[in-house]
Design an enzyme around this catalytic site. Sequence first.
Site, mmCIF file in Angstrom:
data_model
loop_
_atom_site.group_PDB
_atom_site.id
_atom_site.type_symbol
_atom_site.label_atom_id
_atom_site.label_comp_id
_atom_site.label_asym_id
_atom_site.label_seq_id
_atom_site.Cartn_x
_atom_site.Cartn_y
_atom_site.Cartn_z
ATOM 1 N N GLY A 1 -9.246 5.621 -5.895
ATOM 2 C CA GLY A 1 -7.982 4.890 -6.055
ATOM 3 C C GLY A 1 -6.885 5.371 -5.112
ATOM 4 O O GLY A 1 -7.131 5.670 -3.944
ATOM 5 N N SER B 1 -1.937 5.465 -13.839
ATOM 6 C CA SER B 1 -2.886 5.309 -14.960
ATOM 7 C C SER B 1 -3.513 3.926 -15.133
ATOM 8 O O SER B 1 -4.349 3.750 -16.015
ATOM 9 C CB SER B 1 -2.256 5.715 -16.309
ATOM 10 N N ASP C 1 -5.292 8.133 -5.115
ATOM 11 C CA ASP C 1 -5.529 9.526 -4.750
ATOM 12 C C ASP C 1 -6.380 9.615 -3.477
ATOM 13 O O ASP C 1 -5.998 10.285 -2.490
ATOM 14 C CB ASP C 1 -6.244 10.200 -5.939
ATOM 15 N N GLY D 1 -5.457 2.155 -13.111
ATOM 16 C CA GLY D 1 -6.711 1.888 -12.403
ATOM 17 C C GLY D 1 -7.859 2.533 -13.160
ATOM 18 O O GLY D 1 -8.207 2.115 -14.275
ATOM 19 N N ASP E 1 0.855 -1.177 0.000
ATOM 20 C CA ASP E 1 0.000 0.000 0.000
ATOM 21 C C ASP E 1 0.897 1.235 0.000
ATOM 22 O O ASP E 1 1.738 1.388 0.888
ATOM 23 C CB ASP E 1 -0.867 -0.042 1.275
ATOM 24 N N ILE E 2 0.723 2.082 -0.979
ATOM 25 C CA ILE E 2 1.608 3.248 -1.126
ATOM 26 C C ILE E 2 1.531 4.180 0.088
ATOM 27 O O ILE E 2 2.508 4.835 0.442
ATOM 28 C CB ILE E 2 1.289 4.006 -2.439
HETATM 29 N N1 AR6 Z 1 -1.393 1.663 -3.002
HETATM 30 C C1 AR6 Z 1 -0.815 1.289 -4.165
HETATM 31 N N2 AR6 Z 1 -1.490 1.132 -5.305
HETATM 32 C C2 AR6 Z 1 -2.820 1.356 -5.285
HETATM 33 C C3 AR6 Z 1 -3.522 1.754 -4.112
HETATM 34 C C4 AR6 Z 1 -2.741 1.898 -2.933
HETATM 35 N N3 AR6 Z 1 -3.275 2.276 -1.760
HETATM 36 N N4 AR6 Z 1 -4.827 1.912 -4.434
HETATM 37 C C5 AR6 Z 1 -4.966 1.621 -5.747
HETATM 38 N N5 AR6 Z 1 -3.764 1.273 -6.271
HETATM 39 P P1 AR6 Z 1 -5.790 4.696 -9.759
HETATM 40 P P2 AR6 Z 1 -5.193 6.165 -12.245
HETATM 41 C C6 AR6 Z 1 -3.410 0.905 -7.670
HETATM 42 O O1 AR6 Z 1 -7.174 4.439 -10.202
HETATM 43 O O2 AR6 Z 1 -5.534 4.977 -13.075
HETATM 44 C C7 AR6 Z 1 -8.367 8.805 -9.137
HETATM 45 O O3 AR6 Z 1 -9.745 8.963 -8.919
HETATM 46 C C8 AR6 Z 1 -4.541 0.508 -8.584
HETATM 47 O O4 AR6 Z 1 -4.840 -0.859 -8.425
HETATM 48 O O5 AR6 Z 1 -5.557 5.108 -8.350
HETATM 49 O O6 AR6 Z 1 -3.950 6.937 -12.557
HETATM 50 C C9 AR6 Z 1 -7.668 10.123 -9.430
HETATM 51 O O7 AR6 Z 1 -8.262 11.199 -8.731
HETATM 52 C C10 AR6 Z 1 -3.941 0.805 -9.953
HETATM 53 O O8 AR6 Z 1 -3.145 -0.265 -10.434
HETATM 54 O O9 AR6 Z 1 -5.079 5.841 -10.668
HETATM 55 C C11 AR6 Z 1 -7.849 10.250 -10.907
HETATM 56 O O10 AR6 Z 1 -9.097 10.819 -11.230
HETATM 57 C C12 AR6 Z 1 -3.033 1.983 -9.711
HETATM 58 O O11 AR6 Z 1 -2.871 2.053 -8.296
HETATM 59 C C13 AR6 Z 1 -7.791 8.835 -11.418
HETATM 60 O O12 AR6 Z 1 -8.212 8.040 -10.313
HETATM 61 C C14 AR6 Z 1 -3.562 3.318 -10.220
HETATM 62 O O13 AR6 Z 1 -4.963 3.377 -10.065
HETATM 63 C C15 AR6 Z 1 -6.404 8.423 -11.794
HETATM 64 O O14 AR6 Z 1 -6.445 7.130 -12.334
#
Ligand code: AR6
Length: 184
Positions: free
Chosen positions: A38, A127, A40, A129, A16-17
């Site tokens: 996600g 990107s 964020d 997720g 978990d980041i």
């Molecule tokens: N730690 C590490 N990785 C994670 C965690 C965590 N706690 N949670 C999710 N991931 P995403 P994006 C992974 O959707 O695609 C947001 O709403 C997840 O499984 O977080 O860049 C922002 O506000 C995936 O593989 O980011 C933007 O609107 C990866 O992190 C939008 O989503 C990225 O998933 C950005 O979308």
Amino acid sequence: MEEPVGKAVLKIIAGDITTQDTEAIVNAANSGLMGGGGVDGAIHRAGGPRILEECKEIRARQGKLPTGKAVITGGGRLKARYVIHTVGPVWSGGNRGEDELLRSAYLSSLSLAKERGIRSISFPSISTGVYGFPMHRAARIALRTVRDFISTNTGFDEVRFVLFGDHALKEFLSAWEEITTVPG
Ligand code: AR6
């Protein structure tokens, strides 16, 4: 996985980041900088309201953050002292400059870290997720970009990829195999 690259070590782990103890962690944000789901959402929840306040200040000063760029705030209640917020591309088939924009999101984050003298940093898989970028393709770009940057920029001790779940971890490990065994 843990491997020396230049003077630094590159780590690829599942986790978990928000709990990482590197000096900085990177947030996969959006151009509005007002939080989201996600990674964020998780970072803002874990770090507390101070991060959003700083994001709002940045937003008021410079407007929306373009895709591929990065900005920095404090880490609030996180272990990490800083959060670097970057915006990856939304996947729309692969012919709209997505690869280059993803590369740019990693590069902007690394350059900002370097500028601030940050020596250790954790990245999520930007990107892949909500934004729908295919994981394997994203992993190759992420790893190649980071590897090339830290081979020539010697200010880093550690760059960590923190992947959410076994699937993402496997994709990153196999992408690392590919880029280190196949030239180009
Ligand atoms: N730690 C590490 N990785 C994670 C965690 C965590 N706690 N949670 C999710 N991931 P995403 P994006 C992974 O959707 O695609 C947001 O709403 C997840 O499984 O977080 O860049 C922002 O506000 C995936 O593989 O980011 C933007 O609107 C990866 O992190 C939008 O989503 C990225 O998933 C950005 O979308």
